[in-house]
Design an enzyme around this catalytic site. Sequence first.
Site, PDB file in Angstrom:
ATOM      1  N   ASP A 105       1.231  18.853 -21.368  1.00 13.50           N
ATOM      2  CA  ASP A 105       0.502  17.579 -21.440  1.00 13.50           C
ATOM      3  C   ASP A 105       1.355  16.649 -22.302  1.00 13.50           C
ATOM      4  O   ASP A 105       1.456  16.818 -23.515  1.00 13.50           O
ATOM      5  CB  ASP A 105      -0.887  17.784 -22.054  1.00 13.50           C
ATOM      6  CG  ASP A 105      -1.687  16.476 -22.144  1.00 13.50           C
ATOM      7  OD1 ASP A 105      -1.080  15.393 -22.068  1.00 13.50           O
ATOM      8  OD2 ASP A 105      -2.924  16.547 -22.307  1.00 13.50           O
ATOM      9  N   LYS A 157      -1.430   6.049 -23.097  1.00 15.11           N
ATOM     10  CA  LYS A 157      -0.840   6.259 -24.416  1.00 15.11           C
ATOM     11  C   LYS A 157       0.674   6.169 -24.360  1.00 15.11           C
ATOM     12  O   LYS A 157       1.311   5.682 -25.269  1.00 15.11           O
ATOM     13  CB  LYS A 157      -1.193   7.649 -24.958  1.00 15.11           C
ATOM     14  CG  LYS A 157      -2.596   7.812 -25.442  1.00 15.11           C
ATOM     15  CD  LYS A 157      -3.485   8.397 -24.382  1.00 15.11           C
ATOM     16  CE  LYS A 157      -4.911   8.566 -24.810  1.00 15.11           C
ATOM     17  NZ  LYS A 157      -5.370   9.909 -24.554  1.00 15.11           N
ATOM     18  N   PHE A 200      -8.021  19.409 -25.128  1.00  9.40           N
ATOM     19  CA  PHE A 200      -8.392  18.006 -25.238  1.00  9.40           C
ATOM     20  C   PHE A 200      -9.717  17.867 -24.485  1.00  9.40           C
ATOM     21  O   PHE A 200      -9.984  18.626 -23.555  1.00  9.40           O
ATOM     22  CB  PHE A 200      -7.299  17.089 -24.651  1.00  9.40           C
ATOM     23  CG  PHE A 200      -7.627  15.640 -24.859  1.00  9.40           C
ATOM     24  CD1 PHE A 200      -7.568  15.091 -26.129  1.00  9.40           C
ATOM     25  CD2 PHE A 200      -8.041  14.835 -23.803  1.00  9.40           C
ATOM     26  CE1 PHE A 200      -7.920  13.752 -26.341  1.00  9.40           C
ATOM     27  CE2 PHE A 200      -8.384  13.503 -24.011  1.00  9.40           C
ATOM     28  CZ  PHE A 200      -8.330  12.962 -25.274  1.00  9.40           C
ATOM     29  N   THR A 201     -10.557  16.905 -24.903  1.00 13.45           N
ATOM     30  CA  THR A 201     -11.919  16.796 -24.329  1.00 13.45           C
ATOM     31  C   THR A 201     -11.920  16.811 -22.802  1.00 13.45           C
ATOM     32  O   THR A 201     -12.638  17.614 -22.183  1.00 13.45           O
ATOM     33  CB  THR A 201     -12.598  15.494 -24.805  1.00 13.45           C
ATOM     34  OG1 THR A 201     -11.692  14.405 -24.604  1.00 13.45           O
ATOM     35  CG2 THR A 201     -12.996  15.566 -26.264  1.00 13.45           C
ATOM     36  N   PHE A 231     -21.484  11.658 -27.245  1.00  9.23           N
ATOM     37  CA  PHE A 231     -20.820  10.752 -28.195  1.00  9.23           C
ATOM     38  C   PHE A 231     -20.544   9.378 -27.596  1.00  9.23           C
ATOM     39  O   PHE A 231     -20.449   8.393 -28.309  1.00  9.23           O
ATOM     40  CB  PHE A 231     -19.518  11.362 -28.745  1.00  9.23           C
ATOM     41  CG  PHE A 231     -18.428  11.579 -27.730  1.00  9.23           C
ATOM     42  CD1 PHE A 231     -18.366  12.749 -26.996  1.00  9.23           C
ATOM     43  CD2 PHE A 231     -17.453  10.618 -27.516  1.00  9.23           C
ATOM     44  CE1 PHE A 231     -17.367  12.953 -26.065  1.00  9.23           C
ATOM     45  CE2 PHE A 231     -16.433  10.812 -26.585  1.00  9.23           C
ATOM     46  CZ  PHE A 231     -16.397  11.984 -25.852  1.00  9.23           C
ATOM     47  N   ARG A 238     -14.877  12.169 -34.641  1.00  6.81           N
ATOM     48  CA  ARG A 238     -14.373  13.367 -33.978  1.00  6.81           C
ATOM     49  C   ARG A 238     -14.889  14.563 -34.764  1.00  6.81           C
ATOM     50  O   ARG A 238     -14.201  15.146 -35.585  1.00  6.81           O
ATOM     51  CB  ARG A 238     -12.829  13.357 -33.917  1.00  6.81           C
ATOM     52  CG  ARG A 238     -12.249  12.294 -33.009  1.00  6.81           C
ATOM     53  CD  ARG A 238     -12.075  12.728 -31.567  1.00  6.81           C
ATOM     54  NE  ARG A 238     -13.187  12.451 -30.688  1.00  6.81           N
ATOM     55  CZ  ARG A 238     -13.074  12.300 -29.366  1.00  6.81           C
ATOM     56  NH1 ARG A 238     -11.913  12.366 -28.775  1.00  6.81           N
ATOM     57  NH2 ARG A 238     -14.123  12.093 -28.620  1.00  6.81           N
ATOM     58  N   TYR A 261       0.850  -1.201   0.000  1.00  7.64           N
ATOM     59  CA  TYR A 261       0.000   0.000   0.000  1.00  7.64           C
ATOM     60  C   TYR A 261       0.883   1.248   0.000  1.00  7.64           C
ATOM     61  O   TYR A 261       0.599   2.221  -0.697  1.00  7.64           O
ATOM     62  CB  TYR A 261      -0.906   0.002   1.236  1.00  7.64           C
ATOM     63  CG  TYR A 261      -1.974   1.064   1.149  1.00  7.64           C
ATOM     64  CD1 TYR A 261      -3.217   0.772   0.600  1.00  7.64           C
ATOM     65  CD2 TYR A 261      -1.722   2.369   1.579  1.00  7.64           C
ATOM     66  CE1 TYR A 261      -4.194   1.738   0.482  1.00  7.64           C
ATOM     67  CE2 TYR A 261      -2.694   3.349   1.464  1.00  7.64           C
ATOM     68  CZ  TYR A 261      -3.927   3.029   0.922  1.00  7.64           C
ATOM     69  OH  TYR A 261      -4.885   3.991   0.804  1.00  7.64           O
TER      70      TYR A 261
END
Length: 485
Positions: A229, A272, A138-139, A461, A395, A86
């Site tokens: 990012d 990613k 970005f969304t 979406f 998109r 932990y």
Amino acid sequence: MNHSETISGVKFFSRKEIPLEMHKVKVVQQLQLVPVERRLQAIQEGGYNSFLLNTRDIFLDMLTDSGTNAMSDEQVSKMFVADDAYAGSQSYDKLEKSIKEVLGKKLILPVHQGRAAENILSIAFVKEGSILPMNYHFTTTLAHIQKNGGNVVELYKEEAMKIKSNHPFKGNMDCLRLAELIKKEGRDKIPFIRMEASTNLIGGQPFSMKNLKEVRAIANEFDIPLVLDASLIGENAYFIFKREKEYENSSIAEILIEMCDQADIVYFSARKLSSSRGGAICTNKKELYDKMRDLVPLYEGFLTYGGISIREIEAMAVGLKETIREDVVGQSPAFIQYMVNELDKLSVPVITPGGALGCHVDAKQFFPHIPQNEYPAGALVAAFFLVSGIRGMERGTISSTRDINGNEILADMELMRLALPRRLFTLSQVEYAIDRLHWLLLNRDIVGGLRFTEEPPVLRFFTGRLEPVGDWPQRLIEKFKKDME
Ligand SMILES: *Cc1c(COP(=O)(O)O)cnc(C)c1O
């Protein structure tokens, strides 16, 4: 020229510029291509929304590169030696070491995925009325910033919105507009400037190191933190290496460090970047770290696991180190470039030049006869699935939301994204996708638009359901069967 030539670690045959896989297959998952009638049933059951399809009906899943990349044997083997604890896990020490080595940051906050990092950043720094300049949103970034009362201002250059272009760095920020914005609004309203590597929503398009340094200079001038990012940073570094003259003799490792050096905070989605789960926020500035630290145990998990399994932490640590290898990080861009070039030769409208994460087909040009309020990109995704069994992602306007009066906001671009997860597909699978897309282009007149039958008010979406306008799906598969006989 020799038979083959090494271009930055990824080999191409000289005659056709065929990118070579610099890895071999060791474990496989069997695929099936279900008959076209079943594909029609499946898309009807899924409300003409590719998010509602099941992989049992999908041949090649090009929905996303998120959490779907192939892992290396070393990553998988390290998952077996994970040190479950932990608090104070040795696996976490390995992650810290990797981040320090690859991204050059020593203070790290682990999170369960990219949007969790955005949640913490937004809670820590964004206030009611804050202004957040960025190269493009970005969304999930936009959603978290807005939730905390902030406003996003996108400062992309004109080139970013051009489908066909040979501009090497369409993800660049407009620095003149950035300086003007800060002067107009005042620095106190701006908690940070955000740069996104391989800018996702405009087609995975990179920014240059020169541009990043110009942004850094403005951040210094006004004393505003710069946040990077880095979810798609590997490919952006690769593009700097390939496309920015000053860096042709640098290594990917050096470029990555130099990029991260420009930013006060670097965050990423490891879905990613390096494994199938996880993410992190990294900095060298203690005062910034302290503003975020206590939010991690509150929203994610203890500081040495961040809501992810220790196995994934092992995979992340290895994956990050693999990012500095040209023949690893260059694989996906090389395949995308090949796909983009071939489609372009066949007059399929695609975003050029090729970027990171996938190939983006322009549905406005593909279906000039479908009005934008009948969702050409959504129609393209559905039609392409029917004729190929390949799942892409819409998109375009379906992915945006209505304004407060319920009016449709037509998206800047109507795209079908065909993601090429890293090291996942073979070149013959890419050839198959090209061939089916070309067939669809030749038969595009048959395809019509879509309309909603169920429209959720938020993130429609993901779960919204639609139906075709007219009986075009039946007519399309009839023509398809005739041609394939
Ligand atoms: C995917 C992505 C995110 C969000 O990451 P998740 O792991 O999906 O939450 C943020 N920024 C960029 C650029 C991304 O590509």
